[in-house]
Design an enzyme around this catalytic site. Structure first.
Site, PDB file in Angstrom:
ATOM      1  N   ASP A 120      48.926  37.678  26.713  1.00  0.00           N
ATOM      2  CA  ASP A 120      48.631  39.428  27.894  1.00  0.00           C
ATOM      3  C   ASP A 120      50.590  40.031  27.900  1.00  0.00           C
ATOM      4  OD1 ASP A 120      46.727  40.320  29.604  1.00  0.00           O
ATOM      5  OD2 ASP A 120      48.833  39.962  30.512  1.00  0.00           O
TER       6      ASP A 120
ATOM      7  N   ARG B 196      41.233  43.963  22.376  1.00  0.00           N
ATOM      8  CA  ARG B 196      40.663  42.702  23.047  1.00  0.00           C
ATOM      9  C   ARG B 196      39.004  42.261  21.959  1.00  0.00           C
ATOM     10  NH1 ARG B 196      41.061  42.253  28.420  1.00  0.00           N
ATOM     11  NH2 ARG B 196      43.626  43.184  28.654  1.00  0.00           N
TER      12      ARG B 196
ATOM     13  N   ARG C 220      38.465  27.865  25.348  1.00  0.00           N
ATOM     14  CA  ARG C 220      39.018  28.479  26.834  1.00  0.00           C
ATOM     15  C   ARG C 220      38.551  27.636  27.955  1.00  0.00           C
ATOM     16  NH1 ARG C 220      41.343  32.894  28.944  1.00  0.00           N
ATOM     17  NH2 ARG C 220      41.151  30.904  30.592  1.00  0.00           N
TER      18      ARG C 220
ATOM     19  N   ARG D  27      36.443  37.282  25.441  1.00  0.00           N
ATOM     20  CA  ARG D  27      35.033  37.239  25.882  1.00  0.00           C
ATOM     21  C   ARG D  27      33.469  37.842  25.316  1.00  0.00           C
ATOM     22  NH1 ARG D  27      36.341  39.383  31.662  1.00  0.00           N
ATOM     23  NH2 ARG D  27      37.538  40.539  30.790  1.00  0.00           N
TER      24      ARG D  27
ATOM     25  N   TYR E 114      52.005  46.452  38.077  1.00  0.00           N
ATOM     26  CA  TYR E 114      50.556  45.408  38.493  1.00  0.00           C
ATOM     27  C   TYR E 114      51.657  44.763  39.925  1.00  0.00           C
ATOM     28  CZ  TYR E 114      46.573  45.403  34.721  1.00  0.00           C
ATOM     29  OH  TYR E 114      46.173  46.145  34.581  1.00  0.00           O
TER      30      TYR E 114
HETATM   31  O1  1CP Z   1      42.804  40.777  21.689  1.00  0.00           O
HETATM   32  C1  1CP Z   1      42.923  41.621  21.703  1.00  0.00           C
HETATM   33  O2  1CP Z   1      42.782  42.658  22.036  1.00  0.00           O
HETATM   34  C2  1CP Z   1      44.291  40.396  22.325  1.00  0.00           C
HETATM   35  C3  1CP Z   1      44.709  40.150  23.979  1.00  0.00           C
HETATM   36  C4  1CP Z   1      44.634  40.900  24.653  1.00  0.00           C
HETATM   37  C5  1CP Z   1      45.414  41.909  25.017  1.00  0.00           C
HETATM   38  C6  1CP Z   1      46.012  42.771  24.360  1.00  0.00           C
HETATM   39  C7  1CP Z   1      44.639  40.292  26.223  1.00  0.00           C
HETATM   40  C8  1CP Z   1      43.900  38.861  26.398  1.00  0.00           C
HETATM   41  N1  1CP Z   1      45.855  41.138  26.899  1.00  0.00           N
HETATM   42  C9  1CP Z   1      46.462  42.458  26.276  1.00  0.00           C
HETATM   43  C10 1CP Z   1      47.054  43.115  26.886  1.00  0.00           C
HETATM   44  C11 1CP Z   1      46.425  43.822  28.660  1.00  0.00           C
HETATM   45  N2  1CP Z   1      46.364  42.784  29.789  1.00  0.00           N
HETATM   46  C12 1CP Z   1      46.023  44.985  28.969  1.00  0.00           C
HETATM   47  C13 1CP Z   1      47.066  46.098  28.135  1.00  0.00           C
HETATM   48  C14 1CP Z   1      45.469  46.283  27.098  1.00  0.00           C
HETATM   49  C15 1CP Z   1      44.002  46.542  28.104  1.00  0.00           C
HETATM   50  O3  1CP Z   1      44.595  47.956  28.816  1.00  0.00           O
HETATM   51  O4  1CP Z   1      42.962  45.845  28.126  1.00  0.00           O
HETATM   52  C16 1CP Z   1      46.411  45.112  29.990  1.00  0.00           C
HETATM   53  C17 1CP Z   1      45.794  46.799  31.405  1.00  0.00           C
HETATM   54  C18 1CP Z   1      46.363  43.568  30.587  1.00  0.00           C
HETATM   55  C19 1CP Z   1      46.424  43.018  32.066  1.00  0.00           C
HETATM   56  C20 1CP Z   1      44.635  42.736  32.568  1.00  0.00           C
HETATM   57  N3  1CP Z   1      44.902  41.198  31.888  1.00  0.00           N
HETATM   58  C21 1CP Z   1      43.886  42.796  32.763  1.00  0.00           C
HETATM   59  C22 1CP Z   1      43.371  43.978  32.789  1.00  0.00           C
HETATM   60  C23 1CP Z   1      43.001  44.058  35.134  1.00  0.00           C
HETATM   61  C24 1CP Z   1      43.143  45.150  35.226  1.00  0.00           C
HETATM   62  O5  1CP Z   1      43.941  45.473  35.847  1.00  0.00           O
HETATM   63  O6  1CP Z   1      41.758  46.043  35.107  1.00  0.00           O
HETATM   64  C25 1CP Z   1      43.152  41.393  32.878  1.00  0.00           C
HETATM   65  C26 1CP Z   1      41.756  41.490  32.705  1.00  0.00           C
HETATM   66  C27 1CP Z   1      43.942  40.456  31.713  1.00  0.00           C
HETATM   67  C28 1CP Z   1      43.553  38.806  32.013  1.00  0.00           C
HETATM   68  C29 1CP Z   1      42.827  39.169  30.166  1.00  0.00           C
HETATM   69  N4  1CP Z   1      44.033  38.880  28.862  1.00  0.00           N
HETATM   70  C30 1CP Z   1      43.427  38.727  28.338  1.00  0.00           C
HETATM   71  C31 1CP Z   1      42.237  37.991  27.903  1.00  0.00           C
HETATM   72  C32 1CP Z   1      41.284  37.847  27.275  1.00  0.00           C
HETATM   73  C33 1CP Z   1      42.248  38.401  29.697  1.00  0.00           C
HETATM   74  C34 1CP Z   1      40.839  37.806  30.084  1.00  0.00           C
HETATM   75  C35 1CP Z   1      41.399  36.138  30.800  1.00  0.00           C
HETATM   76  C36 1CP Z   1      40.578  35.780  31.360  1.00  0.00           C
HETATM   77  O7  1CP Z   1      40.212  35.513  29.778  1.00  0.00           O
HETATM   78  O8  1CP Z   1      39.661  34.693  32.031  1.00  0.00           O
END
Ligand code: 1CP
Length: 367
Positions: free
Chosen positions: A99, A50, A63, A54, A174
Site C-alpha cells: 500500500d 488493484r 486475508r 477484494r 492522507y
Molecule cells: O493489486 C494492486 O493494485 C496492488 C495493491 C494496492 C495498491 C497499488 C493496494 C492494496 N493499495 C495500493 C495503492 C493505493 N493505496 C493507492 C493508489 C492507488 C489507487 O488510487 O487506488 C491509494 C490511494 C491507497 C490508499 C488506500 N489504501 C485506500 C483508498 C482510500 C481512499 O482515500 O479512498 C484504501 C481503501 C486502502 C486499503 C487497501 N490497499 C490495498 C487493498 C487491497 C486495500 C483494501 C484493504 C482491505 O482489503 O481491507
C-alpha cells in the site's frame, strides 16, 4: 509455490524481439517493458490496478483474520497475493501487493488501514513539529518488501513485476487530512497558507517515495508506478507550483535505474502534459479522456496506460467488449499503450470478466 504458466502468453504468439542481441532477462524484454519503451506489439500488454484484492475470493480467504498492514509486512503473504491475479487472469504484469502508506508506517507514522475506509492517521501532520517526526526511510525499514520482491521475481519468471509508491501529494493528503478526503481542503489550505512547510513536507515525502521505489528496483522489480491518485483535485497552476517539482524529484533520479517509470493520477485531464514533464516514461490516464485525445495533450512520442472505466466491467459482456476494443483502438494513437483500467478494480467486479478482458486483448493480435 509455482506461478501457473498461462496457456498462451504474448511471448509465445510469434512476435519477434526487435533487438534479439540484448542479453536482458526475459521479464525485462516483456511486452509491458517494450510498450513502455515505445515499441508496441500487435496488441497492448494488459494488467489492472488493484488486480490483487477484494474482487478475488482467494484473496479474501487468504486475508481472513490478518490486518491489511500485517499482510503487507509478511513476505510469504505478499508473494502469494501478488501471484493470485497472475495465475487467474494471465495478465502481462504483476503489481506488488502493498500500500502507498507502507513506507510511512515503516518510518513510524501512526497509520492504520481501516477496513472499508482506508488509511487513517492518528496524529495528522500540520505543523513544523509534526513534520520533524517524519524521518527518512532506509532499506532496512522495509526488508520484508525487499524479500517479497526477490521471491516474486523468481516465481514470476518472464512476467514482469511492477513496484510502486504513492506520490508526494497523495501521501501528503492522507497525512494532512488524517484520512481519506473528498475535497482535500486542509491539504490545499496548508499548501497556500504555509508554502514553506508544504514544500518541506513534500520534499521529505519525495525522499521516502524515491527510496521505497529504489528498494523495489534493487530487489528486481521490472517497472515502477508512482500513484498520484488525488492530483486531479488541483488546478494546473497549483500542480505546477506545489507538486510537480516533488514528483519530478522522485522520478528523474530513477532515470538511470533501467526500468520504465509509470506516473498515474485520477481526474488529471488538465494536468497530463505537466505530469509527463515530471519525467516518467508512461503516463496513466483515467477514463475521462480518450487515449487518442490524451496522446494529443501529452505530445509526440508519449506512451499511455489506461483507460477502461472500471464501472463498465459490471455491464453485460457485449458492452465490455465494445469498450475494450474502443480503448485499444484509441491507444494506437500513442507511441505505446499499456492496457489498464482508468482506476482500480471495483470490489464487486466479477473476476471472470477480468479474465475474459485479458483473453480478448491477447486475441486482438490475431485479427
Ligand atoms: O493489486 C494492486 O493494485 C496492488 C495493491 C494496492 C495498491 C497499488 C493496494 C492494496 N493499495 C495500493 C495503492 C493505493 N493505496 C493507492 C493508489 C492507488 C489507487 O488510487 O487506488 C491509494 C490511494 C491507497 C490508499 C488506500 N489504501 C485506500 C483508498 C482510500 C481512499 O482515500 O479512498 C484504501 C481503501 C486502502 C486499503 C487497501 N490497499 C490495498 C487493498 C487491497 C486495500 C483494501 C484493504 C482491505 O482489503 O481491507
Amino acid at each position: 509455490m509455482q506461478a501457473r504458466r498461462c496457456d498462451r502468453t504474448p511471448w509465445d504468439d510469434g512476435r519477434t524481439m526487435s533487438n534479439p542481441l540484448t542479453p536482458a532477462p526475459a521479464a525485462a524484454a516483456s511486452p509491458l517493458v517494450r510498450a513502455a519503451r515505445g515499441h508496441p506489439g500487435a496488441s497492448p500488454p494488459v494488467w489492472f490496478m488493484r488486480q490483487a484484492g477484494r474482487s478475488l475470493p482467494e484473496y479474501r480467504a487468504l486475508r481472513a483474520g490478518t490486518s491489511m498492514l500485517d499482510a503487507c509486512r509478511d513476505p510469504a503473504l505478499i508473494t502469494e497475493i501478488t501471484l493470485q491475479p497472475v495465475r487467474r487472469h494471465c495478465v502481462d504484469a504483476a503489481i506488488l501487493f502493498s500500500d502507498i502508506v507502507v513506507p510511512l508506517v515503516a518510518v513510524g507514522v501512526p497509520i492504520d488501514i481501516v477496513p472499508g475506509v482506508g488509511p487513517v492517521v492518528a496524529h495528522p501532520v500540520r505543523t513544523a513539529d509534526d513534520l520533524a517526526q517524519l524521518r527518512p526511510l532506509t532499506p532496512a525499514d522495509v526488508s520484508y518488501v525487499r524479500e517479497a520482491v526477490r521471491s516474486l521475481v523468481s516465481e514470476l519468471g518472464r512476467v514482469p513485476l511492477i513496484g510502486f509508491a504513492g506520490a508526494p501529494f497523495t501521501l501528503a493528503s492522507y497525512l494532512v487530512e488524517g484520512g481519506p478526503s473528498r475535497d482535500h481542503a486542509r491539504t490545499k489550505a496548508l499548501m497556500h497558507g504555509d508554502p514553506g512547510l508544504w514544500h518541506a513536507l513534500l520534499g521529505r515525502l519525495a525522499d521516502i517515495a524515491r527510496e521505497f521505489l529504489r528498494v523495489q528496483i534493487d530487489a528486481g522489480a521490472n517497472a515502477v508506478q508512482l500513484f498520484d491518485s488525488w492530483a486531479g483535485a488541483l488546478s494546473l497552476a497549483d500542480y505546477d507550483a506545489f507538486v510537480l517539482p516533488h514528483s519530478r524529484s522522485v522520478l528523474e533520479p530513477l532515470a538511470d535505474a533501467g526500468v520504465p517509470r509509470i506516473h498515474f493520477g485520477v481526474g488529471t485531464g488538465e494536468l497530463l502534459a505537466s505530469m509527463r514533464s515530471a519525467g516518467a516514461d508512461v503516463v496513466g490516464v483515467d477514463w475521462r479522456v480518450p487515449l487518442d485525445e490524451a496522446s494529443r495533450r501529452l505530445g509526440p512520442g508519449a506512451v499511455v496506460q489506461g483507460n477502461l472505466d472500471p464501472a463498465l466491467l459490471l455491464a453485460d459482456w457485449p458492452v465490455v467488449e465494445r469498450a475494450v476494443r474502443r480503448v485499444v483502438a484509441e491507444g494506437r494513437a500513442a507511441s505505446g499503450h499499456i492496457f489498464n483500467l482508468g482506476h482500480g478494480v471495483l470490489p464487486d467486479t466479477d473476476p471472470d470478466v477480468l479474465t475474459r478482458v485479458v483473453a480478448l486483448i491477447h486475441s486482438l493480435s490475431d485479427e
